[in-house]
Design an enzyme around this catalytic site. Structure first.
Site, short mmCIF file in Angstrom:
data_model
loop_
_atom_site.label_atom_id
_atom_site.label_comp_id
_atom_site.label_asym_id
_atom_site.label_seq_id
_atom_site.Cartn_x
_atom_site.Cartn_y
_atom_site.Cartn_z
N ASP A 42 -0.45 -17.87 4.90
CA ASP A 42 -0.52 -16.75 3.97
C ASP A 42 -0.54 -17.22 2.51
OD1 ASP A 42 -0.55 -15.00 6.06
OD2 ASP A 42 1.58 -14.52 5.96
N GLY A 43 0.09 -18.34 2.23
CA GLY A 43 0.06 -18.87 0.86
C GLY A 43 -1.35 -19.18 0.41
N ASN A 110 1.21 -9.32 -3.21
CA ASN A 110 2.34 -8.94 -2.36
C ASN A 110 3.38 -8.12 -3.11
OD1 ASN A 110 1.50 -9.95 0.07
ND2 ASN A 110 2.88 -11.69 0.10
N GLU A 111 4.00 -8.71 -4.12
CA GLU A 111 5.07 -8.03 -4.82
C GLU A 111 5.34 -8.65 -6.18
OE1 GLU A 111 6.56 -11.57 -3.44
OE2 GLU A 111 6.28 -10.03 -1.91
N ALA A 148 0.49 -4.10 1.58
CA ALA A 148 0.10 -5.37 2.19
C ALA A 148 1.24 -6.39 2.14
CB ALA A 148 -1.14 -5.93 1.50
N THR A 151 5.70 -6.49 4.41
CA THR A 151 6.31 -7.23 5.52
C THR A 151 6.80 -8.61 5.09
OG1 THR A 151 4.19 -8.16 6.21
CG2 THR A 151 4.85 -6.08 7.22
N TYR A 153 8.55 -10.61 1.48
CA TYR A 153 9.86 -10.66 0.85
C TYR A 153 10.55 -9.31 0.92
CZ TYR A 153 13.22 -12.28 -2.71
OH TYR A 153 14.34 -12.66 -3.38
N TYR A 155 10.49 -6.99 3.21
CA TYR A 155 11.09 -6.74 4.51
C TYR A 155 12.32 -7.62 4.71
CZ TYR A 155 11.07 -5.51 9.50
OH TYR A 155 11.40 -5.03 10.74
N SER A 156 12.26 -8.85 4.22
CA SER A 156 13.42 -9.74 4.31
C SER A 156 14.61 -9.20 3.51
CB SER A 156 13.06 -11.14 3.80
OG SER A 156 12.06 -11.72 4.61
#
Length: 250
Positions: A42-43, A110-111, A148, A151, A153, A155-156
């Site tokens: 993913d990175g 992502n965030e 997207a 799920t 960071y 979600y963690s």
């Protein structure tokens, strides 16, 4: 045959796959390609999207988690790409001001996350669309996630998984102390979210847009950036929407 340009992460597994696929299908120069094939995790997918090459990206997992990637198979790659489902995502735009007066901008797929730097908890004031919604959040940090990225960071940190196409963002606290039971918020993706750091010198906070960090921020403002679109390709029945649903039942 699709005009494919292959990219790979810097691991032996990914480089081996890169060499094998280039030998089999050829390497089209990126300026002439119709699709990017990303080999890694993913990175690598995020870094490829951040390059903003204006091409759809079909990833194959040669990394660890590979949530955004397809399974790795060398056979029938052009046919897989031709049959792939398309997902369009828009990044977040972060504007942050540091204690030295510098102004920084970055995009996040992502965030955008804020994290305390020192030993003391961060103190944040949260505003949405210019209206203060929380006078003080005492925490290790907070983040605003796209569907997207929900799920990852988010979600963690016990944030919700947000379906694609829901037109919402997830605002999640990281280890909140006060209010102790605050569970975060779901906001429309048109919202303008601002974090003001209270006591920034005493309780320093760093802001991250995906992997790009800004140290010692005073405030951070985040909006969706619809002017930019990224297209991800996934095998039929294994697109991001299906993965977001499936992730909630494991």
């Amino acid at each position: 045959m699709e005009r494919m340009h292959f990219v790979a992460s810097d691991t032996d597994t990914a480089r081996l796959a890169h060499g094998s696929l280039v030998a089999r299908y050829g390497q089209t120069p990126v300026e002439e390609a119709a699709v990017i094939v990303a080999l890694g995790g993913d990175g690598l997918m995020l870094s490829t999207l951040h390059r903003d090459l204006g091409l759809p990206v079909y990833g194959m997992n040669r990394g660890t988690v590979g949530f955004l990637m397809n399974d790795y198979h060398e056979d029938g790659l052009p046919e897989r790409i031709a049959a792939a489902e398309h997902t369009v995502i828009h990044p977040l735009k972060m504007i942050a001001e540091a204690t030295d007066g510098g102004r920084h901008q970055a995009l996040a797929i992502n965030e955008v996350s804020l994290l305390r730097v020192g030993m003391q908890a961060a103190r944040l004031r949260i505003s949405v669309n210019g209206r203060v919604r929380m006078e003080e959040l005492v925490c290790d940090g907070a983040l605003l996630s796209t569907p997207a990225g929900s799920t990852a960071y988010n979600y963690s940190a016990h944030g919700p998984i947000v379906p694609l196409g829901s037109n919402v963002l997830a605002l999640t606290a990281i280890a909140p102390f006060r209010p102790r039971r605050w569970r975060g918020a779901i906001l429309p993706d048109t919202a303008r979210v601002r974090f003001d750091i209270l006591e920034p010198e005493k309780r320093p906070v760093m802001a991250h847009a995906d992997s790009r960090g800004v140290e010692s921020v005073v405030w951070v403002e985040i909006t969706t950036f619809p002017q930019m679109s990224h297209v991800l390709l996934h095998d039929p029945g294994h697109g991001l929407e299906e993965r977001l649903i499936r992730e909630q039942f494991v």
